[in-house]
Structure formats: C-alpha cells, structure tokens
Scaffold this motif. Sequence first.
Motif, PDB file in Angstrom:
ATOM      1  N   THR A  50       0.850  -1.195   0.000  1.00 45.51           N
ATOM      2  CA  THR A  50       0.000   0.000   0.000  1.00 45.51           C
ATOM      3  C   THR A  50       0.881   1.238   0.000  1.00 45.51           C
ATOM      4  N   THR A  51       0.433   2.267  -0.693  1.00 43.25           N
ATOM      5  CA  THR A  51       1.155   3.539  -0.678  1.00 43.25           C
ATOM      6  C   THR A  51       0.168   4.692  -0.694  1.00 43.25           C
ATOM      7  N   VAL A  52       0.698   5.904  -0.516  1.00 40.33           N
ATOM      8  CA  VAL A  52      -0.128   7.114  -0.508  1.00 40.33           C
ATOM      9  C   VAL A  52      -0.278   7.628  -1.932  1.00 40.33           C
ATOM     10  N   LYS A  53      -1.497   7.969  -2.299  1.00 46.78           N
ATOM     11  CA  LYS A  53      -1.763   8.558  -3.611  1.00 46.78           C
ATOM     12  C   LYS A  53      -1.996  10.053  -3.516  1.00 46.78           C
ATOM     13  N   GLU A  54      -2.510  10.499  -2.356  1.00 46.60           N
ATOM     14  CA  GLU A  54      -2.793  11.931  -2.185  1.00 46.60           C
ATOM     15  C   GLU A  54      -3.029  12.237  -0.714  1.00 46.60           C
ATOM     16  N   PHE A  55      -2.615  13.443  -0.310  1.00 49.50           N
ATOM     17  CA  PHE A  55      -2.952  13.959   1.019  1.00 49.50           C
ATOM     18  C   PHE A  55      -4.046  15.002   0.858  1.00 49.50           C
ATOM     19  N   VAL A  56      -4.956  15.031   1.842  1.00 52.71           N
ATOM     20  CA  VAL A  56      -6.048  16.010   1.826  1.00 52.71           C
ATOM     21  C   VAL A  56      -5.919  16.904   3.048  1.00 52.71           C
ATOM     22  N   ALA A  57      -6.020  18.206   2.828  1.00 54.43           N
ATOM     23  CA  ALA A  57      -5.904  19.173   3.919  1.00 54.43           C
ATOM     24  C   ALA A  57      -7.262  19.777   4.242  1.00 54.43           C
ATOM     25  N   ASP A  58      -7.443  20.203   5.502  1.00 50.05           N
ATOM     26  CA  ASP A  58      -8.665  20.901   5.882  1.00 50.05           C
ATOM     27  C   ASP A  58      -8.554  22.384   5.525  1.00 50.05           C
ATOM     28  N   GLU A  59      -9.550  23.166   5.934  1.00 52.10           N
ATOM     29  CA  GLU A  59      -9.566  24.582   5.564  1.00 52.10           C
ATOM     30  C   GLU A  59      -8.384  25.354   6.138  1.00 52.10           C
ATOM     31  N   ALA A  60      -7.826  24.881   7.238  1.00 55.31           N
ATOM     32  CA  ALA A  60      -6.677  25.555   7.854  1.00 55.31           C
ATOM     33  C   ALA A  60      -5.342  25.095   7.252  1.00 55.31           C
ATOM     34  N   GLY A  61      -5.397  24.171   6.298  1.00 56.62           N
ATOM     35  CA  GLY A  61      -4.175  23.699   5.662  1.00 56.62           C
ATOM     36  C   GLY A  61      -3.514  22.532   6.353  1.00 56.62           C
ATOM     37  N   ASN A  62      -4.187  21.981   7.381  1.00 50.51           N
ATOM     38  CA  ASN A  62      -3.636  20.828   8.100  1.00 50.51           C
ATOM     39  C   ASN A  62      -4.069  19.526   7.432  1.00 50.51           C
ATOM     40  N   VAL A  63      -3.165  18.589   7.326  1.00 52.45           N
ATOM     41  CA  VAL A  63      -3.517  17.302   6.741  1.00 52.45           C
ATOM     42  C   VAL A  63      -4.616  16.654   7.580  1.00 52.45           C
ATOM     43  N   CYS A  64      -5.635  16.113   6.918  1.00 51.79           N
ATOM     44  CA  CYS A  64      -6.740  15.480   7.655  1.00 51.79           C
ATOM     45  C   CYS A  64      -7.081  14.096   7.113  1.00 51.79           C
ATOM     46  N   LYS A  65      -6.691  13.829   5.875  1.00 53.40           N
ATOM     47  CA  LYS A  65      -6.932  12.515   5.292  1.00 53.40           C
ATOM     48  C   LYS A  65      -5.781  12.142   4.366  1.00 53.40           C
ATOM     49  N   ALA A  66      -5.643  10.849   4.148  1.00 53.80           N
ATOM     50  CA  ALA A  66      -4.698  10.344   3.150  1.00 53.80           C
ATOM     51  C   ALA A  66      -5.433   9.359   2.258  1.00 53.80           C
ATOM     52  N   LYS A  67      -5.280   9.522   0.963  1.00 49.33           N
ATOM     53  CA  LYS A  67      -5.860   8.584   0.003  1.00 49.33           C
ATOM     54  C   LYS A  67      -4.807   7.511  -0.291  1.00 49.33           C
ATOM     55  N   LEU A  68      -5.131   6.293   0.044  1.00 52.02           N
ATOM     56  CA  LEU A  68      -4.203   5.179  -0.116  1.00 52.02           C
ATOM     57  C   LEU A  68      -4.631   4.308  -1.288  1.00 52.02           C
ATOM     58  N   VAL A  69      -3.662   3.554  -1.827  1.00 55.53           N
ATOM     59  CA  VAL A  69      -3.962   2.649  -2.930  1.00 55.53           C
ATOM     60  C   VAL A  69      -3.159   1.368  -2.734  1.00 55.53           C
ATOM     61  N   LYS A  70      -3.793   0.247  -3.058  1.00 57.89           N
ATOM     62  CA  LYS A  70      -3.124  -1.046  -2.953  1.00 57.89           C
ATOM     63  C   LYS A  70      -2.187  -1.240  -4.146  1.00 57.89           C
ATOM     64  N   LEU A  71      -1.151  -2.054  -3.932  1.00 56.21           N
ATOM     65  CA  LEU A  71      -0.144  -2.307  -4.960  1.00 56.21           C
ATOM     66  C   LEU A  71      -0.041  -3.797  -5.245  1.00 56.21           C
ATOM     67  N   GLU A  72       0.397  -4.126  -6.464  1.00 57.92           N
ATOM     68  CA  GLU A  72       0.663  -5.505  -6.813  1.00 57.92           C
ATOM     69  C   GLU A  72       1.948  -5.583  -7.633  1.00 57.92           C
ATOM     70  N   SER A  73       2.598  -6.722  -7.586  1.00 61.39           N
ATOM     71  CA  SER A  73       3.855  -6.909  -8.298  1.00 61.39           C
ATOM     72  C   SER A  73       3.585  -7.277  -9.752  1.00 61.39           C
ATOM     73  N   LYS A  74       4.238  -6.543 -10.662  1.00 57.87           N
ATOM     74  CA  LYS A  74       4.128  -6.826 -12.092  1.00 57.87           C
ATOM     75  C   LYS A  74       5.517  -6.850 -12.706  1.00 57.87           C
ATOM     76  N   PHE A  75       5.628  -7.557 -13.845  1.00 60.76           N
ATOM     77  CA  PHE A  75       6.933  -7.681 -14.510  1.00 60.76           C
ATOM     78  C   PHE A  75       7.000  -6.738 -15.684  1.00 60.76           C
ATOM     79  N   ASN A  76       8.074  -5.955 -15.739  1.00 57.64           N
ATOM     80  CA  ASN A  76       8.314  -5.034 -16.842  1.00 57.64           C
ATOM     81  C   ASN A  76       9.223  -5.724 -17.856  1.00 57.64           C
TER      82      ASN A  76
END
Length: 495
Positions: A367-393
């Motif tokens: 899992t990793t972070v895709k985006e941080f969300v701030a409130d009206e005062a500019g303080n972080v209040c949420k993080a949007k996470l996303v699951k990861l999987e292994s792929k071959f390049n």
Amino acid sequence: MGKPTGFMDYERKENQAVKPKDRIENFNEFHTPLSQEERKKQGARCMECGVPFCQSGMMIGGMTSGCPLNNLIPEWNDLLFTDNMGQALNRLLKTNNFPEFTARVCPAPCEAACTCGLNGNPVSIKENELEIIENGFEKGYIKANPPKIRTGKKVAIIGSGPSGLAAADQLNKRGHLVTVFEREDRIGGLLMYGIPNMKLEKHIIDRKIDIMKEEGVTFVTGADVGGNYKANKITKEFDSVILTCGASNPRDINVPGRDAKGIHFAVDFLKSTTKSLLDSNLKEGTYISAKDENVLVIGGGDTGNDCVGTSVRHGAKSVIQLEMMPKLPDQRAENNPWPEWPRVCKTDYGQEEAIEVFGHDPRVYQTTVKEFVADEAGNVCKAKLVKLESKFNEEAKRYFMAEVSGSEYEVDVDLVLIAAGFLGTQSYVAQAFGVDLNERTNVATEYGTYKTMEDNVFVAGDMRRGQSLVVWAIREGREVAKEVDTHLMGYSNLK
C-alpha cells in the motif's frame, strides 16, 4: 572451545524485555540482563566453528552476512564462558571501538550467519557482546588511555556519527591531534538524534565521549561546516580532513497535497523528541507531538518502527504503518538459504507496542499514498491510499509495484511521518570542500580508497557508501583512519 556440547546442552536465552504496556510509560531501554551464570551458558553455546561465518562480513546477494567489523566472536564467546572477562574485553575492543553502541542497535548480521542457526537458534552474540562491554565499564577496565607520543599532525573530522567517532578514536590512538566538528548541539550524529532513547540511552554515548576527551580528542559543537563555519579555515589549519556527515537527505513522497501542514520527515520527528527529552524531559513542549493524533508512518524499516514506538509513547490515537512491499515470510524461503541475511517478517518493539495498545498490527502491506487532503486551515486530515501488486516489466526485465485499479480508499490522519530512507549527502558540505558527488549523490572517491579528488580530503561512512548500518560506519571509520595515517606518516600500524 570450552564446552564442546554447549550448543546441545543449553537453549538460547535472551535478555527479558519489559512488557509493552509498561515500557511505553517512558523512553528508557527496556531489557533486563541475564544473570552472569546464565550469560556464561550463552557463551558456551558457541561452537568455535572451523569457518566462523559469524565474523566473515561478506556481501551475499547484496546483503551483509556476518560481522562487517570481523569481530573475533568465537574467541570472546569462549572467554565469556570461562569467566575471563578482562581478556574477552581485550579481544572485543581489538576490532570494535564502540561495542556499547553496536550491542544495542546493530541488527546482528553475525547471528544471522551463526552456524547454530542452521538447525536451531543462533548464539546470542549481540547480548554476549553487551555483557562483555558493560562488565568492562562496571569493573573499571575501561578508562582513558591517552597516547604517550604525539605526531604533531592535525586531523579535522566533519561529523560526529559512528564513522567520524571511529576515525577520531583510531587516529588519536596513533598520536595525531584530532578535532571533531559537529553541527548539532550534542555529539553523536545519528547515534544521538537518529536513534530513540529506548534503543540507545544517550548517557551511553556521553560516557564514551568523556573518555575520548580525556584521551585528547577535541569536540566542537554548533559548527555547521559549509554554513556558519568556513571549510577553507579548516583546510588551512589541518593536515587532513575526513568528511563523515552521513546520508542526510531524506527521501520525499511526491504526491498531491504534500505541502499540507502536519507532514514531517521521520528524522525531524525523532530528533525533536530526543532533543526535548534531553533538554527538559519533554516539558517544554517544542517537539513534534503525536499525542491524540491519528498517525500515518510511511516506511516499513527500522526508522518507521522507531516512529511507531515513539508515537505510542506520545499517546497517539491510532497508528498506521505503510509498507509498499508484500509481507515477508515468517521462515526462510528456499531461495534465501543460510548464511544469507534472512528475509523474514520481524515484529519489532514498536509494532509489539502498537499491537498491545491498539489490538492489531499497525503494518499495512502493498500500500502507498496517492494523495494527502488538507482541511480549511491547511492541516492534513486525510490520506488517500492505494493497494499495490507486483508486475513484470518486459523492457526493464524486472518486477515493480503497480497500483491496483479501483483499490483506493481514505484514512483519517492528523500527523504523517515519512520514513522512506535517505538519498545521499547534503550537497552544501560537499560543495564547501570542492568534492564531487557520484550518481547516487554520495561523495565520490578514487576506486578502492577513501580519498576524494581534493588533496588531503577523505570521506567515510554513509556519506561515502550511502545509507547503511552503524557497524558498517564504524568499519569505514577505522579504514579511513588507516588510510589517512598512511597519507600523513608514510606507513600505518593501525588495524
């Protein structure tokens, strides 16, 4: 070998840890030593192998196997068993300037390579080392021993982490006049402000520094060389300079919302806690606090674990620790044989404490972070996470972690701690001395040496090799000291 059947007669025993719910009440070290008789039995478990992999210090598969310092482990294990503690100390200090540090913070690649681990539990080498060095201090064996003859040569060391201290200790023993410059207000570098108290109480560092001062090493704090302290002043006053400033550039997370308030690098979080703890026992309140916060730690390594343990001690409301890679197996896989470093899942002290407090493991894998969300005062209040999987390049011929489509979800966060590792040295120090950086942003050296392209300027530790272990830093400090000694004197008797 004092007891040939010791590995069969005695089971591995470890120093007992204080229960998580009790130890989180303070920042103290939390292991109780075994009795002397029990510890001697642990020394007896060593088989004094014909080929002691424990002290090999080899790189196998890109990982360390055995002690990089080539500690004489079977010798001092046997001396511990036979209660010859003075001689055990002598053999230990022959290869390691600071066993009181490594016995506390090293991940023990020696134990991972111990032959006993092939069919059972390895010898408790790290704790045996701790017993020998602490007994040395307790019995008064360890005391200042200044060199009887001075060479008149002056060496400046920039940075007081483990590599700088090891170089200083060695060169001072040789009789050179050594001055260590440190930009922080206390000596120790990574040991002081990068490692929490519960792993290494700071009076342990001060105890050794006091001895080094008595032996003639000069320490200058608040000297930010390349900043408030001129590098050309140092190069004019000293015969040689050694750069040991570490790999101080933390790896960042480049996602939308990164500029929100409440997002910090792990090193800043840990430093602020330790400094406040030492200055006022946390009473002045200037540290980055996790109290009553939903904490998100990004990074599954030792630093991430330290952030978890520190956050729990602050009184965090919740803690999540993100790890991009899959969970490692609980036992060695077939493609990870002894004596390779075991790539297995380890639940460290911080995770144990989070499990005790919150009822579940804080780690979230793949899992990793895709985006941080701030409130009206500019303080972080949420993080949007996303699951990861292994792929071959196919083009790169390697695996990589890719986002799983539709797996995004949000978590509430008030404090984000980025513990994603370090990228290399801070460029302003290198620029001040006119030395080049390589493609990994470490200081470049001539192949197989510690010498930079500048006359009389050398480099060692993480600043040269990149982020690594304390034990590797000590080895590099010892080796650069020998090289500088040869440069100054034409030969060296340093080991």
